[in-house]
Scaffold this motif. Structure first.
Motif, PDB file in Angstrom:
ATOM      1  N   VAL A  66      44.797   8.957   7.447  1.00 28.47           N
ATOM      2  CA  VAL A  66      45.060   7.634   6.869  1.00 28.47           C
ATOM      3  C   VAL A  66      44.644   7.627   5.401  1.00 28.47           C
ATOM      4  CG1 VAL A  66      44.553   5.166   7.010  1.00 28.47           C
ATOM      5  CG2 VAL A  66      44.692   6.545   9.098  1.00 28.47           C
ATOM      6  N   GLU A  67      45.510   7.116   4.557  1.00 28.41           N
ATOM      7  CA  GLU A  67      45.203   7.049   3.133  1.00 28.41           C
ATOM      8  C   GLU A  67      44.803   5.634   2.738  1.00 28.41           C
ATOM      9  OE1 GLU A  67      48.430   8.518   0.804  1.00 28.41           O
ATOM     10  OE2 GLU A  67      47.997  10.615   1.266  1.00 28.41           O
ATOM     11  N   SER A  68      43.829   5.544   1.849  1.00 27.46           N
ATOM     12  CA  SER A  68      43.372   4.245   1.364  1.00 27.46           C
ATOM     13  C   SER A  68      44.459   3.579   0.526  1.00 27.46           C
ATOM     14  CB  SER A  68      42.105   4.434   0.513  1.00 27.46           C
ATOM     15  OG  SER A  68      41.744   3.225  -0.113  1.00 27.46           O
ATOM     16  N   GLY A 117      41.459   8.583   3.261  1.00 32.38           N
ATOM     17  CA  GLY A 117      41.524   9.479   2.115  1.00 32.38           C
ATOM     18  C   GLY A 117      41.941   8.787   0.834  1.00 32.38           C
ATOM     19  N   LYS A 118      41.525   9.367  -0.275  1.00 32.10           N
ATOM     20  CA  LYS A 118      41.890   8.838  -1.590  1.00 32.10           C
ATOM     21  C   LYS A 118      42.852   9.830  -2.240  1.00 32.10           C
ATOM     22  CE  LYS A 118      37.710   6.168  -2.552  1.00 32.10           C
ATOM     23  NZ  LYS A 118      38.425   4.886  -2.588  1.00 32.10           N
ATOM     24  N   PRO A 119      44.144   9.545  -2.222  1.00 34.62           N
ATOM     25  CA  PRO A 119      45.110  10.489  -2.791  1.00 34.62           C
ATOM     26  C   PRO A 119      44.915  10.738  -4.280  1.00 34.62           C
ATOM     27  CG  PRO A 119      46.162   8.387  -2.302  1.00 34.62           C
ATOM     28  CD  PRO A 119      44.803   8.340  -1.684  1.00 34.62           C
ATOM     29  N   TRP A 120      44.256   9.816  -4.961  1.00 33.37           N
ATOM     30  CA  TRP A 120      44.073   9.957  -6.404  1.00 33.37           C
ATOM     31  C   TRP A 120      42.875  10.826  -6.763  1.00 33.37           C
ATOM     32  CZ3 TRP A 120      39.323   8.424  -8.041  1.00 33.37           C
ATOM     33  CH2 TRP A 120      38.633   7.486  -7.265  1.00 33.37           C
ATOM     34  N   GLY A 140      34.207   4.254  -6.118  1.00 34.02           N
ATOM     35  CA  GLY A 140      34.748   5.594  -5.941  1.00 34.02           C
ATOM     36  C   GLY A 140      34.414   6.216  -4.607  1.00 34.02           C
ATOM     37  N   MET A 141      33.614   5.514  -3.807  1.00 33.60           N
ATOM     38  CA  MET A 141      33.272   6.013  -2.480  1.00 33.60           C
ATOM     39  C   MET A 141      34.435   5.747  -1.520  1.00 33.60           C
ATOM     40  SD  MET A 141      30.162   7.176  -2.938  1.00 33.60           S
ATOM     41  CE  MET A 141      30.688   7.602  -4.632  1.00 33.60           C
ATOM     42  N   SER A 142      34.657   6.648  -0.598  1.00 30.24           N
ATOM     43  CA  SER A 142      35.740   6.477   0.366  1.00 30.24           C
ATOM     44  C   SER A 142      35.422   5.353   1.346  1.00 30.24           C
ATOM     45  CB  SER A 142      35.976   7.767   1.157  1.00 30.24           C
ATOM     46  OG  SER A 142      36.453   8.790   0.308  1.00 30.24           O
ATOM     47  N   SER A 143      36.431   4.551   1.657  1.00 28.35           N
ATOM     48  CA  SER A 143      36.280   3.541   2.696  1.00 28.35           C
ATOM     49  C   SER A 143      36.425   4.215   4.052  1.00 28.35           C
ATOM     50  CB  SER A 143      37.351   2.457   2.547  1.00 28.35           C
ATOM     51  OG  SER A 143      37.214   1.787   1.314  1.00 28.35           O
TER      52      SER A 143
END
Length: 271
Positions: free
Chosen positions: A213-215, A169-172, A148-151
């Motif tokens: 940028v989204e993951s 970013g994590k859109p979810w 759950g950590m951001s890359s």
């Protein structure tokens, strides 16, 4: 072809568009001064046979007393083409293997950074939970887990040579969860400085900068329902939502006024 030995890479190869557009009725595919062959094609393709004609004509002109005929030179070049193509294929295979290895190493580094980020947030959450006499910060971090950590992506070097990483970013993920983990990051930095701009021992936290940028990684399943963005969740089909298997929402997710005042009073900003 501009190569001094067989280990040098092939350069100035014709593009697929150039090869497709080539018409032997309108001229040769290349010149002796800019000799170009298609190493993805066959020796007698239109482009390559035209290049072979250029080679044979130039070779015979440069060696007028040679005992071999022009056809002999042409046949020899076509035979030599096979060895060039084999060399090219080996180089391309080596580049592909090298890229695969680098991709594996890059992903390993990202995973290690996520693990480090998780441990850092967990340690900070433990201290905060003790101060608040509430287990919520620890539960939030442990529920997210390492996945759950951001890359982040490695960026340019900072002014002092320190690497900068751009957060994907994590859109979810719900904004409230992101706010919490960024607050923990800020509190961690403040703790490292002891509130006096004096760093404690140990490696300094890497510079992480938000980006657009989204993951591309899938959402972590089985998290509390309010860990997921409501807007994002509405885009899921019935089956996608079921596969996600969200759990009971976590209570008291808001950041208390006490934490807000503490962050602001110590000049630590989570956003």
């Amino acid at each position: 072809m501009g190569r001094d030995d067989a280990k040098q890479p092939f350069t100035d190869l014709p593009t697929p568009r150039e090869i497709a557009a080539f018409n032997p009725k309108k001229g040769r595919s290349c010149t002796a001064d800019r000799f170009r062959v298609d190493l993805t094609g066959t020796p007698r393709s239109q482009w390559n046979f035209s290049a072979a004609e250029v080679f044979a004509s130039d070779f015979c002109a440069a060696h007028p007393n040679i005992r071999y005929s022009r056809q002999d030179v042409l046949d020899a070049w076509i035979t030599h083409f096979d060895s060039l193509r084999d060399n090219y294929r080996m180089q391309e295979a080596a580049k592909k293997d090298s890229q695969i290895l680098e991709n594996v190493r890059t992903e390993k580094r990202r995973t290690e950074r996520r693990s480090t980020l998780y441990r850092r947030r967990y340690d900070t959450a433990k201290l905060l939970s003790k101060r608040l006499q509430s287990s919520m910060p620890v539960e939030l971090v442990t529920s997210l887990g390492v996945d759950g950590m951001s890359s982040d992506e490695s960026g340019h070097e900072g002014r002092q040579g320190e690497p900068t990483f751009f957060i994907t970013g994590k859109p979810w993920r719900a904004r409230s969860v992101t706010t919490w983990v960024r607050t923990l990051d800020s509190l961690h930095i403040h703790a490292r400085y002891r509130g006096e701009w004096k760093a404690t021992a140990g490696a300094w936290p890497r510079i992480r900068v938000t980006s657009t940028v989204e993951s591309q990684r899938a959402a972590v399943p089985g998290l509390p329902r309010n860990f997921y963005s409501g807007t994002w969740f509405k885009t899921l089909s019935e089956y996608e939502a079921a596969d996600l298997q969200p759990e009971t929402p976590m209570q008291a997710m808001h950041i208390s006024e006490e934490i807000t005042k503490y962050v602001r009073s110590n000049e630590v900003y989570p956003f």
